[in-house]
Design an enzyme around this catalytic site. Structure first.
Site, PDB file in Angstrom:
ATOM      1  N   GLU A 245       0.830  -1.207   0.000  1.00  0.00           N
ATOM      2  CA  GLU A 245       0.000   0.000   0.000  1.00  0.00           C
ATOM      3  C   GLU A 245       0.863   1.255   0.000  1.00  0.00           C
ATOM      4  O   GLU A 245       0.509   2.267  -0.625  1.00  0.00           O
ATOM      5  CB  GLU A 245      -0.925  -0.001   1.218  1.00  0.00           C
TER       6      GLU A 245
ATOM      7  N   MET B 210      15.642  -3.928   1.032  1.00  0.00           N
ATOM      8  CA  MET B 210      14.310  -3.331   0.910  1.00  0.00           C
ATOM      9  C   MET B 210      14.347  -2.189  -0.098  1.00  0.00           C
ATOM     10  O   MET B 210      15.338  -1.481  -0.214  1.00  0.00           O
ATOM     11  CB  MET B 210      13.851  -2.797   2.271  1.00  0.00           C
ATOM     12  N   GLY B 211      13.244  -2.038  -0.843  1.00  0.00           N
ATOM     13  CA  GLY B 211      13.097  -0.886  -1.725  1.00  0.00           C
ATOM     14  C   GLY B 211      13.741  -1.023  -3.081  1.00  0.00           C
ATOM     15  O   GLY B 211      13.795  -0.049  -3.834  1.00  0.00           O
ATOM     16  N   GLU B 212      14.233  -2.213  -3.439  1.00  0.00           N
ATOM     17  CA  GLU B 212      14.918  -2.391  -4.724  1.00  0.00           C
ATOM     18  C   GLU B 212      14.132  -3.231  -5.726  1.00  0.00           C
ATOM     19  O   GLU B 212      14.613  -3.461  -6.834  1.00  0.00           O
ATOM     20  CB  GLU B 212      16.272  -3.078  -4.507  1.00  0.00           C
TER      21      GLU B 212
ATOM     22  N   LEU C 224       1.694  -5.673 -11.811  1.00  0.00           N
ATOM     23  CA  LEU C 224       1.970  -4.564 -12.734  1.00  0.00           C
ATOM     24  C   LEU C 224       3.410  -4.086 -12.640  1.00  0.00           C
ATOM     25  O   LEU C 224       3.911  -3.427 -13.560  1.00  0.00           O
ATOM     26  CB  LEU C 224       1.018  -3.399 -12.460  1.00  0.00           C
ATOM     27  N   GLU C 225       4.087  -4.381 -11.546  1.00  0.00           N
ATOM     28  CA  GLU C 225       5.479  -3.946 -11.400  1.00  0.00           C
ATOM     29  C   GLU C 225       6.383  -4.595 -12.447  1.00  0.00           C
ATOM     30  O   GLU C 225       7.162  -3.903 -13.100  1.00  0.00           O
ATOM     31  CB  GLU C 225       5.962  -4.211  -9.972  1.00  0.00           C
TER      32      GLU C 225
END
Length: 425
Positions: free
Chosen positions: A59, A310-312, A338-339
């Site tokens: 989210e 995280m975040g990659e 969709l990523e």
């Protein structure tokens, strides 16, 4: 129902504390910042602005484009972003840094919610997806604070559960200013539960409006440069995996290596507390691996890269030829397909993608996503067929990308709904 719900919520607080402590064994951040979970956030937020709540990582990522658009449209209004999990918190801090205030959303206890709203004093509350907290909704309603459920979705299974609450759920939904639903089916389910028709707006899914930021593009280009001599190898990414899926994926991968010995697997578990567990699984399978956190570059001998950062994820998708999206081999409901579509690569999902049912069906209809059974043999067969037909592989990837592009625009429609409540600010 509201009184019973609140009493039960107070009574289970000792169990909530024990659960936080239990989870903190693997994720120490769960034992930190407990006061925020009870509405104590003075001097941590700027009052009088917009409150955006995103429960966890998925989210939060979906909310990022919305938050940045709000910053552009309403630069005079401070934004507070709340999450419920440490992983969501890390995403907010990593991507938005000091441009927003960030705290945990308190538990749905009347005293905690009152304390929190008194401190934040929001002009508008935006809740991502479907987090229906009765005391938060009721207090916003009584304080005349508009509340929007943005990018709202409601599965058939969830709707059936809410139906059991009878009049209580319809009274609660009537207090929500606007439900901005991802599609007409979701919207109709909300109305069937008692949402007034004039409180519904079908805006589409803002998950279609994803794009790589300049920083992400730079990171991806840097990774490609570092790995350029490896990019002649086929690369499979298995992303956002859950317990029970990694064993299936690694078994299928072992079969694939018999026909595609140079195949490289990027395996990215959904939750950081599972990184060590999955690393042991890879080692137990006798595979040559490196961890992403080690910053090592893969060699010809590397068979698996464990995505333990995280975040990659969006950047890592850009290195792959084929993507499997986790949470779908088990009955979790899947994660955002969709990523990988953003990178023009074919998508493979298990059959349990009910959290993204409409998006998944669109991708399947356009031949942009393939579905396999929850077995290593089925997953192997699906991936192998793509590896053996490069032209088909590329076409399915292009089909997925076109579904993404053809459905963009939800963010602008959502901003029109939001503007209605902020036009006097």
């Amino acid at each position: 129902m509201s009184i019973v719900y609140t009493i039960l919520l107070y009574l289970i607080q000792p169990l909530v504390w024990l659960r936080l402590l239990w989870r903190s064994r693997k994720a120490p951040d769960y034992r930190k910042r407990w006061l925020e979970r009870y509405g104590f956030c003075k001097n941590k937020v700027k009052s009088g602005g917009i409150l955006v709540h995103a429960v966890s990582v998925g989210e939060t990522l979906a909310a990022i484009p919305l938050i940045k658009a709000l910053q552009n449209h309403y630069p005079q209004l401070p934004i507070t972003v709340t999450t419920m999990t440490p992983t969501g918190s890390k995403q907010v801090k990593s991507i938005l840094k000091e441009s927003v205030s960030h705290v945990y959303l308190p538990y749905d206890l009347p005293c905690a919610i009152h304390r929190f709203l008194k401190t934040v004093q929001p002009k508008l509350v935006i809740i991502m997806e479907t987090e229906l907290w009765p005391n938060l909704i009721s207090q916003c309603y009584s304080k005349k604070i508009p509340l929007i459920i943005a990018n709202a979705r409601l599965s058939e299974r969830s709707a059936r559960r809410y139906h059991k609450l009878g009049q209580a759920i319809s009274k609660l939904l009537a207090k929500i200013s606007t439900v901005a639903a991802q599609n007409r089916q979701d919207g109709d389910r909300f109305i069937s539960l008692g949402l007034p028709a004039d409180h519904l707006a079908v805006t589409g899914s803002i998950k279609f409006d994803i794009e790589l930021t300049a920083k992400q593009q730079q990171n991806l280009a840097q990774l490609k440069q570092q790995w350029q001599w490896q990019l002649h190898r086929p690369v499979l990414i298995a992303a956002s995996t859950h317990s029970g899926e990694d064993e299936i994926i690694l078994s299928a991968f072992q079969q694939l290596l018999k026909n595609h010995s140079n195949l490289l697997l990027i395996l990215v578990p959904r939750h950081p507390e599972r990184f060590k567990t999955v690393e042991k699984l890879i080692a137990d399978n006798g595979l040559n691996y490196i961890t992403r956190s080690s910053k090592q570059n893969p060699t010809d001998q590397t068979q698996v890269i464990l995505g333990d950062t995280m975040g990659e994820l969006l950047e890592l998708y850009g290195l792959a030829n084929i993507a499997f999206v986790g949470g779908s081999l088990i009955e979790h409901g899947g994660h955002n397909p969709l990523e990988p579509a953003l990178h023009h690569i074919p998508i493979i999902s298990g059959k349990h993608f009910f959290n993204f049912k409409v998006i998944g069906e669109q991708l399947i209809e356009a031949n942009g996503m393939l579905v396999c059974d929850s077995s290593a043999d089925s997953l192997y067969s699906t991936i192998n067929s793509l590896l053996n037909d490069q032209s088909r592989c590329q076409q399915i990837g292009e089909n997925a990308y076109q579904v993404l592009k053809n459905n963009q625009g939800a963010l602008n429609r959502l901003l029109e709904v939001i503007h209605h409540y902020l036009e006097k600010s």
